[in-house]
Structure formats: C-alpha cells, structure tokens
Design a protein around this motif. Structure first.
Motif, short mmCIF file in Angstrom:
data_model
loop_
_atom_site.label_atom_id
_atom_site.label_comp_id
_atom_site.label_asym_id
_atom_site.label_seq_id
_atom_site.Cartn_x
_atom_site.Cartn_y
_atom_site.Cartn_z
N TYR A 140 94.64 22.52 23.73
CA TYR A 140 93.79 21.39 24.03
C TYR A 140 93.99 20.27 23.03
CZ TYR A 140 91.41 24.05 27.65
OH TYR A 140 91.10 24.75 28.79
N GLU A 173 87.88 19.52 26.56
CA GLU A 173 86.88 20.35 27.24
C GLU A 173 86.11 19.50 28.25
OE1 GLU A 173 86.67 23.56 26.78
OE2 GLU A 173 87.51 23.96 24.81
N GLU A 199 82.57 24.96 29.81
CA GLU A 199 83.47 23.98 29.20
C GLU A 199 82.67 22.83 28.58
OE1 GLU A 199 86.11 25.29 28.84
OE2 GLU A 199 86.82 26.31 30.64
N HIS A 249 81.50 24.08 25.40
CA HIS A 249 82.56 24.08 24.38
C HIS A 249 82.69 22.68 23.78
CE1 HIS A 249 84.70 27.63 26.59
NE2 HIS A 249 83.51 27.94 26.11
N GLU A 297 86.51 31.91 26.83
CA GLU A 297 87.80 31.57 27.42
C GLU A 297 88.50 32.79 27.99
OE1 GLU A 297 88.20 28.70 28.12
OE2 GLU A 297 87.99 27.26 26.50
FE LIG Z 1 86.85 25.67 27.06
#
Ligand SMILES: [Fe+2]
Ligand SMILES: [Fe+2]
Lengths: 255, 330
Positions: free
Chosen positions: B2, B61, B91, B94, B174
């Motif tokens: 990410y 995210e 998400e 997160h 995850e």
């Molecule tokens: Fe995530």
C-alpha cells in the motif's frame, strides 16, 4: 396454524424483513463516500445490522411460506409489487442529512415496535426482536444525536435538516397504518396494532426534533402503499434492478 | 503493497563516523530492536519518511474502499453483501488506525487528507484499476489483500512503535480478508461456465497490477538502504514479489484456472517460480495519473469531502454551542 394465519404471518414477516432489507441497502450505498471516516464506519455498521436482521426475518418468512425457498430467494427474486416495506425506507439517500433524518424517523418506530415484539406469542418473532432491539437502540442513539447535532448546528446544516424533515414527514404516517394483517397478528398476540405505537413515537420524535430546533410539519397527510405493495415509489424499481441483477442474470448459481 | 515509491528523505545511510551522538544512539536502539516512540528524539528525515509512508498507506486503505464498494449494492446474496460490507468497513478502520499513527509524528489527519485530495500524496497504484465483474471482489481479497500482507507482516516489526502496533492489528484482519476473497473466487471457479469465465477474467486483469503493487526493483537503491537501516522497510521489493508469486501460483492451480502469464514456470535451480516482469511503463503511467480510474477515484474522494463539509461544520458548531450552554449553566 390455520391457513389464514399463516398468510397473515407471512405478510407480517415480509413487512419487517423488507423494511430492513431495503433500508440496509440504501445505507450501504454510502460506503466509502461519507463526510467523515467515523461516519462511514458507523453507517456500514448500521447497514450490517439491518442486513443481519433481514436474514432472520426473511429466513423465518421462507420457513413459514414452506415452499423450500431461502431468505436470498425472497430478497433477490421478487418483483416490486411483492415488496412489503414502508415507502419511507425506499426514499433515496439525498444528502447526508436526508439519510440521517430517514434513519432517525425509522429507528424511532423500529425501536418501539421491536420493544413490543419482544413479548410476541411467537417464539421466533420474540427472539429476533430481542436480538434486533439491542442493535436498533444503538442506531437510534446515533441517528438522534446526529439529527440534533446538525439541526442545532450551523445555519446551513439547520436548513438542510429542516428540508429533509419536510420532505420525509409525509412518509411517517404509513408506519402506523393498520389493516387485516395487523388485526390478525394482534389477535394472535404475535404483533401489535401499529396505530398503538403512535403516541410513544410522537413523544420521542417531538423531544428529539425540538432539541434539534426543527419544526414538525403540521400536515398529517401520509403517502402509503408500500406495506400493502399496492403502490411503491418509482425509486424501488431502480434499487431492485441494481440489487437483484446478478442472481437474475445468472439464475441457479451458487455465489 | 500500500506504500510504493515512498521517497526516503536524506542522502542515504550514514557511517558511524558521520553520525552525531544523537543519531548514533538512535540507530543503536533500532539495531537492538527497541521501538521508537512519539516522544523520543528522531532524525527529521526519519520522521518525514514515515509521514509519507504511513500517510500513503492510510490513503490506500481509504481509496481502496472504492473499487470494492463498487459491488456492495450488487452483491448476489445477503451473506456476500454482509461479508463485503464488513470488509470495506475494516479498510476504513485501517485508514483510521494509520491516520492516528501518522498524527503521532506531528501532522493532522486533515492536513494529509488535503494532500491526498489535491494529488500531493499518492495511494497504491492497484486502486486505479476497475472492478468489472463479481469475481473481481474475490480476486481483490485474494490477490490485493494477499500482496498487502506480504509487506505488512514484516512491518509488524518496524522500528516505529505506533506504526508497528497498527500493523499488528491490521494484519489479523487482512489475512481474514484474504481467506474470504479466496473462498469467494473459489465459488466462482467451481461454478457455472459463466462464473468460471468471470474468475478467469478477474485473475487475468488483476495479476500484473498485483505484481506492480510491490513497486519496481529497488535492490540497488540508496534510499531503500536507508529505509531498511531504519527498519521502516524490511525486505526488498523483489523479495516480496517473488514470495507472492511462489505463494499464489499453487493457489491458481488449485482453483483450476489458467495461469495469467505464460512465463510462469517452476525453476528448480532457484527453488522459485520464474515469471514475466510487469510492464513498468504502465506502472509509471498509473502513478502519473493515467491509470484507468485515477480521475474517478480522486473525484469520488473529493466529492465526499466537499459534500461533507456542511456536516463537519454543523457538528462542530453544535459541539461549540453545547459547550457554551454548559459553561453558562455552571
Ligand atoms: Fe486494509
Ligand atoms: Fe484488507
């Protein structure tokens, strides 16, 4: 159970389950697009609870119907005229204020209704209500707080919330309509006459809306036709076209 | 991954002699695996690099909600809809943990959000690809969350305390996402011919973009060497990419799908699968803003932010009024 009671029970369960199905769907449309991250998470939570309740109500409806169908068959394979949700929940999201106002107006009814259903003579109904009422108490707390916060916020947020209330108020009355189905359910002790919820509802809603410095429209005019299926709004068909597309385009598949 | 192409601040790894006493003490802590906490002294370049890295991770995210959110209203069963909604909600969570971690370094969430919205900060290239059929939802969980985990599992040991703790929480969820994604695409691969076609189409489209998530080779980069010395980068991009390919190829075979790259072959000598390197010109194009969805993704985030302004202002004003009323009553 007598045949007529079974039909009435099925209609009642569809009314409960379609309310949560359609509202859960509407709320889920916000996912990823809310004004603040915390609100995004909270809206997803509400939608998740409503989808979970739908599985219970429509699962029981399928069982009562006795045709070997599942909750998914009922949700995804009926056309608009077979839906029994009140019109309020199919109204479009509009802005965030309209979404939260719709949520509050429904949560207030929902929490009172579930409180009564916890004492249902039907054990399954009582159990679903018991589980759902805990979740809905939290939905109501959140939606009421937000309605108050935005109603009594800036000039702009106040006027947007008043506009949302004016737009949605004509859809409140339908939640308190009674018909033969309700009479049969009340007589069997399964549910209560919806009209009997109005007093508690008005007290709760008046209190919150006055804290929000909002004015309840004077007219008691009520649009109806959702919970009987006689006449939904144009919005429902579009919602179903989206929601039901996959299982209808590829019938008989496992997902 | 990410966080890609995160530019490491500074001029590369300093030798012991080039370091000040403070820097030496700092590096010594990292070498001994003692976590750096927000109140501890840290080099400005370490702080700046971490803000970029954690910020980019957080933005990924958040933007990453969009391609999957694209299918929430079309999920084919109530259960699938609930699973997908819960995943996309995770998400967002997160993003929230990571923004909090970034805030401990002295930036606000609003500041870095503005930087995402006006394009000064990036998010992972993968989220600029579209989700076109229902199997994409399975494939995203399986491949995209799978690739993210490759990087995030080692990052649980990263030197910065708040980042490390955020990673520990995130990794648990995850791996759950990855299993659910695999389960969803497996249903498709084992389903009707049309469903199988959807699964193959999703795999073919998302394979190379998933490999690109790890970023171009950085084994010779001085900047990566500095990030690795600081333990905010644990493995090279190529190591992680190979690990991902090695893990995923047997899963593709198990699903009975065709390999998405004719170059995939077991190499006995290396003990790894060979594979075709992704088209890096495509990658740099996506980074520059020319991916299939860059414009739409950023527009969606900007719209959410702009449309939400009156809500944020309204709630803030209400809190102010409430506090004033409480104050007046006392
Ligand atoms: Fe995530
Ligand atoms: Fe994930």
């Amino acid at each position: 159970m007598a045949e007529v009671d079974k039909q009435a029970l099925l209609q009642f369960l569809l009314r409960m389950g379609d309310n949560t199905l359609i509202l859960g769907h509407r709320v889920s449309e916000w996912c990823g697009h809310s004004p603040v991250l915390e609100e995004d998470i909270a809206l997803a939570n509400t939608a998740l609870d409503l989808i979970g309740q739908t599985q219970l109500w429509l699962g029981y409806a399928a069982e009562v119907q006795g045709e070997g169908k599942t909750a998914d068959d009922i949700a995804f394979l009926r056309d608009a005229w077979d839906f029994r949700n009140v019109l309020l929940v199919e109204m479009p999201n509009g802005d965030f204020g309209q979404t939260l106002m719709r949520q509050f107006l429904f949560d207030a009814w929902h929490s009172i209704m579930l409180g009564r259903l916890m004492k249902s003579s039907d054990k399954t109904v009582a159990e679903i209500a018991e589980k759902a009422s805990k979740e809905v108490a939290y939905h109501l707390e959140r939606s009421a707080d937000t309605v108050v916060g935005l109603g009594d916020g800036t000039e702009e947020s106040h006027s947007r919330m008043q506009a949302a209330l004016d737009y949605l108020w004509p859809y409140v009355g339908e939640m308190f309509e009674s018909d033969d189905v309700d009479d049969a359910m009340a007589a069997a002790g399964i549910s209560v006459d919806p009209a009997s919820l109005r007093e508690d509802y008005d007290a709760l809603v008046c209190k919150i809306l006055s804290d929000a410095t909002l004015t309840i429209p004077e007219s008691r005019f009520a649009h109806k036709g959702g919970r009987t299926g006689y006449m939904h709004t144009e919005h429902l068909g579009h919602l179903l076209a989206t929601m039901q597309w996959l299982p209808r385009a590829y019938p008989g598949c496992q997902w | 991954m990410y966080a890609q192409l995160v530019k490491t601040a500074g001029t590369g790894v300093k030798s012991q002699e080039e370091m000040t006493d403070q820097e030496r003490e700092f590096q010594d802590k990292i070498d001994r695996d003692i976590k750096i906490e927000p109140k501890d002294w840290m080099p400005d370049d370490y702080r700046a690099t971490l803000i970029r890295q954690i910020g980019q991770h957080a933005h990924s995210e958040i933007v990453g909600q969009l391609p999957e959110g694209n299918w929430i209203t079309r999920a084919p069963t109530l259960e699938r809809k609930a699973i997908l909604l819960a995943k996309v909600q995770d998400e967002a969570g997160h993003g929230l943990y990571l923004y909090c971690a970034a805030e401990t370094l002295g930036v606000t969430r609003d500041e870095i959000t503005e930087m995402l919205l006006d394009g000064r900060m990036k998010y992972s290239s993968i989220f600029n690809y579209p989700t076109l059929n229902w199997a994409d939802i399975g494939a995203v969980g399986w491949l995209v969350d799978g690739a993210a985990i490759m990087n995030q599992v080692p990052l649980q040991r990263t030197s910065y305390g708040p980042y490390s703790r955020a990673m520990i929480r995130i990794c648990k969820e995850e791996s759950f996402h990855q299993r659910q994604g695999y389960d969803a695409i497996r249903k498709m691969a084992e389903g009707s011919p049309e469903q199988k076609k959807m699964a193959q189409d999703a795999l073919n489209r998302l394979w190379f973009p998933s490999l690109m998530m790890f970023g171009p080779s950085d084994k010779d980069s001085v900047h990566s060497a500095q990030s690795m010395a600081w333990k905010i980068k644990i493995n090279t991009n190529d190591e992680l990419r190979q690990k991902f390919v090695d893990q995923t190829v047997p899963q593709i075979e198990f699903l009975g799908l065709d390999l998405p790259d004719p170059g995939i072959k077991w190499n006995e000598e290396r003990g790894h699968y060979d594979y075709t390197d992704p088209d890096w010109s495509e990658f740099f194009n996506v980074i520059k803003g020319n991916g299939p969805c860059n414009v739409d993704r950023l527009a969606a985030r900007n719209k959410a932010w702009d449309d939400g302004e009156w809500v944020r202002d309204g709630l803030l004003e209400h809190a102010r009024k409430k506090a004033a009323r409480k104050h007046a009553a006392e």
